[in-house]
Motif scaffolding. Sequence first.
Motif, PDB file in Angstrom:
ATOM      1  N   ALA A 160      26.922 -10.898 -19.827  1.00 29.84           N
ATOM      2  CA  ALA A 160      27.288 -11.960 -19.153  1.00 29.84           C
ATOM      3  C   ALA A 160      26.873 -11.940 -17.857  1.00 29.84           C
ATOM      4  N   GLN A 161      26.868 -13.158 -17.265  1.00 31.86           N
ATOM      5  CA  GLN A 161      26.639 -13.171 -15.842  1.00 31.86           C
ATOM      6  C   GLN A 161      27.862 -12.582 -14.842  1.00 31.86           C
ATOM      7  N   PRO A 162      27.574 -12.215 -13.887  1.00 32.55           N
ATOM      8  CA  PRO A 162      26.180 -12.036 -13.217  1.00 32.55           C
ATOM      9  C   PRO A 162      25.675 -10.752 -13.725  1.00 32.55           C
ATOM     10  N   TYR A 163      24.254 -10.438 -13.752  1.00 34.91           N
ATOM     11  CA  TYR A 163      23.721  -9.242 -14.355  1.00 34.91           C
ATOM     12  C   TYR A 163      23.848  -8.396 -13.401  1.00 34.91           C
ATOM     13  N   ARG A 164      24.420  -7.257 -13.728  1.00 26.11           N
ATOM     14  CA  ARG A 164      24.455  -5.894 -12.539  1.00 26.11           C
ATOM     15  C   ARG A 164      23.561  -5.027 -13.058  1.00 26.11           C
ATOM     16  N   PHE A 165      22.731  -4.513 -12.244  1.00 33.27           N
ATOM     17  CA  PHE A 165      21.633  -3.324 -12.558  1.00 33.27           C
ATOM     18  C   PHE A 165      22.111  -2.160 -11.930  1.00 33.27           C
ATOM     19  N   LYS A 166      22.264  -0.960 -12.488  1.00 29.39           N
ATOM     20  CA  LYS A 166      22.549   0.227 -11.718  1.00 29.39           C
ATOM     21  C   LYS A 166      21.322   1.240 -11.999  1.00 29.39           C
ATOM     22  N   VAL A 167      20.581   1.334 -10.932  1.00 29.33           N
ATOM     23  CA  VAL A 167      19.209   2.186 -11.125  1.00 29.33           C
ATOM     24  C   VAL A 167      19.194   3.399 -10.180  1.00 29.33           C
ATOM     25  N   ILE A 168      19.036   4.319 -11.055  1.00 30.84           N
ATOM     26  CA  ILE A 168      18.722   5.626 -10.422  1.00 30.84           C
ATOM     27  C   ILE A 168      17.450   6.123 -10.052  1.00 30.84           C
ATOM     28  N   GLY A 169      17.317   6.448  -8.632  1.00 31.67           N
ATOM     29  CA  GLY A 169      15.685   6.699  -8.421  1.00 31.67           C
ATOM     30  C   GLY A 169      15.439   6.716  -6.847  1.00 31.67           C
ATOM     31  N   LYS A 170      14.526   7.070  -6.394  1.00 33.12           N
ATOM     32  CA  LYS A 170      14.101   6.834  -5.108  1.00 33.12           C
ATOM     33  C   LYS A 170      14.453   5.676  -4.175  1.00 33.12           C
ATOM     34  N   PRO A 171      15.476   5.339  -3.570  1.00 31.07           N
ATOM     35  CA  PRO A 171      15.509   3.918  -2.792  1.00 31.07           C
ATOM     36  C   PRO A 171      14.524   3.408  -2.200  1.00 31.07           C
ATOM     37  N   GLU A 172      13.782   4.493  -1.609  1.00 34.04           N
ATOM     38  CA  GLU A 172      12.785   3.962  -0.599  1.00 34.04           C
ATOM     39  C   GLU A 172      11.535   3.330  -1.444  1.00 34.04           C
ATOM     40  N   ASP A 173      11.423   3.581  -2.675  1.00 34.61           N
ATOM     41  CA  ASP A 173      10.474   3.072  -3.481  1.00 34.61           C
ATOM     42  C   ASP A 173      11.016   1.937  -4.395  1.00 34.61           C
ATOM     43  N   LEU A 174      12.225   2.046  -4.800  1.00 36.43           N
ATOM     44  CA  LEU A 174      12.741   0.806  -5.708  1.00 36.43           C
ATOM     45  C   LEU A 174      12.886  -0.360  -5.029  1.00 36.43           C
ATOM     46  N   GLU A 175      13.479  -0.328  -4.037  1.00 39.41           N
ATOM     47  CA  GLU A 175      13.920  -1.663  -3.063  1.00 39.41           C
ATOM     48  C   GLU A 175      12.586  -2.357  -2.582  1.00 39.41           C
ATOM     49  N   PRO A 176      11.463  -1.644  -2.123  1.00 37.08           N
ATOM     50  CA  PRO A 176      10.341  -2.374  -1.841  1.00 37.08           C
ATOM     51  C   PRO A 176       9.508  -2.818  -3.112  1.00 37.08           C
ATOM     52  N   ALA A 177       9.651  -2.377  -4.282  1.00 31.46           N
ATOM     53  CA  ALA A 177       8.993  -2.875  -5.213  1.00 31.46           C
ATOM     54  C   ALA A 177       9.620  -4.107  -5.844  1.00 31.46           C
ATOM     55  N   LEU A 178      10.913  -4.323  -5.439  1.00 34.86           N
ATOM     56  CA  LEU A 178      11.426  -5.413  -5.964  1.00 34.86           C
ATOM     57  C   LEU A 178      11.262  -6.594  -4.945  1.00 34.86           C
ATOM     58  N   ASN A 179      11.079  -6.473  -3.800  1.00 38.22           N
ATOM     59  CA  ASN A 179      10.759  -7.555  -2.789  1.00 38.22           C
ATOM     60  C   ASN A 179       9.262  -7.735  -2.304  1.00 38.22           C
ATOM     61  N   ILE A 180       8.083  -7.156  -3.096  1.00 41.10           N
ATOM     62  CA  ILE A 180       6.862  -7.521  -2.606  1.00 41.10           C
ATOM     63  C   ILE A 180       6.534  -8.873  -2.982  1.00 41.10           C
ATOM     64  N   PRO A 181       5.581  -9.407  -2.155  1.00 41.12           N
ATOM     65  CA  PRO A 181       5.426 -10.854  -2.369  1.00 41.12           C
ATOM     66  C   PRO A 181       5.065 -10.974  -3.728  1.00 41.12           C
TER      67      PRO A 181
ATOM     68  N   LEU B 178       0.934  -1.249  -0.014  1.00 41.37           N
ATOM     69  CA  LEU B 178      -0.058  -0.221  -0.138  1.00 41.37           C
ATOM     70  C   LEU B 178       0.882   1.127   0.030  1.00 41.37           C
ATOM     71  N   ASP B 179       1.944   1.092   0.569  1.00 43.58           N
ATOM     72  CA  ASP B 179       2.952   2.442   0.695  1.00 43.58           C
ATOM     73  C   ASP B 179       3.351   2.521  -0.743  1.00 43.58           C
ATOM     74  N   GLU B 180       3.753   1.513  -1.370  1.00 41.76           N
ATOM     75  CA  GLU B 180       4.331   1.713  -2.424  1.00 41.76           C
ATOM     76  C   GLU B 180       3.408   2.269  -3.855  1.00 41.76           C
ATOM     77  N   LEU B 181       2.063   1.913  -3.460  1.00 45.45           N
ATOM     78  CA  LEU B 181       0.997   2.349  -4.414  1.00 45.45           C
ATOM     79  C   LEU B 181       0.908   4.003  -4.122  1.00 45.45           C
ATOM     80  N   ASP B 182       0.902   4.243  -2.769  1.00 37.74           N
ATOM     81  CA  ASP B 182       0.990   5.738  -2.135  1.00 37.74           C
ATOM     82  C   ASP B 182       1.951   6.442  -2.948  1.00 37.74           C
ATOM     83  N   ASN B 183       3.153   6.058  -2.952  1.00 43.10           N
ATOM     84  CA  ASN B 183       4.497   6.565  -3.328  1.00 43.10           C
ATOM     85  C   ASN B 183       4.210   7.023  -4.890  1.00 43.10           C
ATOM     86  N   ARG B 184       3.780   5.929  -5.655  1.00 45.66           N
ATOM     87  CA  ARG B 184       3.336   6.241  -7.059  1.00 45.66           C
ATOM     88  C   ARG B 184       2.517   7.266  -7.332  1.00 45.66           C
ATOM     89  N   SER B 185       1.485   7.208  -6.562  1.00 47.81           N
ATOM     90  CA  SER B 185       0.522   8.182  -6.845  1.00 47.81           C
ATOM     91  C   SER B 185       0.927   9.447  -6.521  1.00 47.81           C
TER      92      SER B 185
END
Length: 317
Positions: free
Chosen positions: A255-276, A137-144
């Motif tokens: 090639a592996q490993p796949y390393r992503f560098k992502v610029i954005g708000k960390p408080e939104d990016l990390e929970p979005a990847l770890n949601i159930p 719910l927090d993630e949805l609120d942040n997107r809004s």
Amino acid sequence: MPMGTDENPGRDGTAPEPGRAPEEPRTARSAGTDRPADRRPMPPESSAADRKADGGHAAGGAPDGTEPATEPGAPGPAMTGRQRLVAGLWPPRLTRAQLIVALLLFILGLGLAIQVRSTSDSSALRGARQEDLVRILDELDNRSQRLTDEQRRLEGQKTELENSSDQAEEARKQTVEKEQQLGVLAGTVAAQGPGINLTINDPTHSVEADKLLDTIQELRAAGAEAVQINDVRIVAGSYVSDVRGGVEVDGKRVAQPYRFKVIGKPEDLEPALNIPGGVVQTLEKEQATVSVSRDEKIIVDALREAKRPDYARSSSR
């Protein structure tokens, strides 16, 4: 001629009339009955054993031992209860109305089955914990909130252009800022800022292109402004494809490993990847190892060449 002396006397002793044929003598009857005296009683029916012993030549049997054919109109052999049940059920005798009712009942049953199955399917959020639901719910609120902030920013720029005394200078300033923003999105300029580092290690080579594409889409939905996979910059027109023994991004082997560098708000990016049921759980089901870490300074320096369009031209005059 005296009576009783005729050679052919009649039944009552009188002589027959001239020209009449003499009557045949009638059979004598027994006293008190109408049955002829010479009728004999029928012999008793022989048993099956007797008929078999006689070789099938008993009365009513055929010489070859088979049963005699049933005469037309004679009742057939008695049917058992099971035979009567089968004869009543098959072949089916259905009317048009019964067929229509059966078809409607089939359609109704099929619809009910689909409805029950759709409602009984387990969703990713059905067994989620309370803290996971709160995080979603927090993630949805942040997107809004991000969309609301973007709307306010655009409205502010419009107001500045309308109220500025030097509208030309203000328009030039905003044009330069917009060029920088579009350059970051197009990948033609480097970018830096807070964000996350995402590393995917796939020793079993089970992570295919569609899983990496889902990861990119999830990051964009969470507010990622610049994304780089290894040494390839991700832009709006990027594509991911499977090749023999690996994955290609925009035609370049990654090639592996796949390393992503992502610029954005960390408080939104990390929970979005770890949601159930999200990206991390999906990749872990593919036997991949996923690590996510926040960083206050992420540098995305892989650049894309700016291509001049062949046919599209600006419509502003």
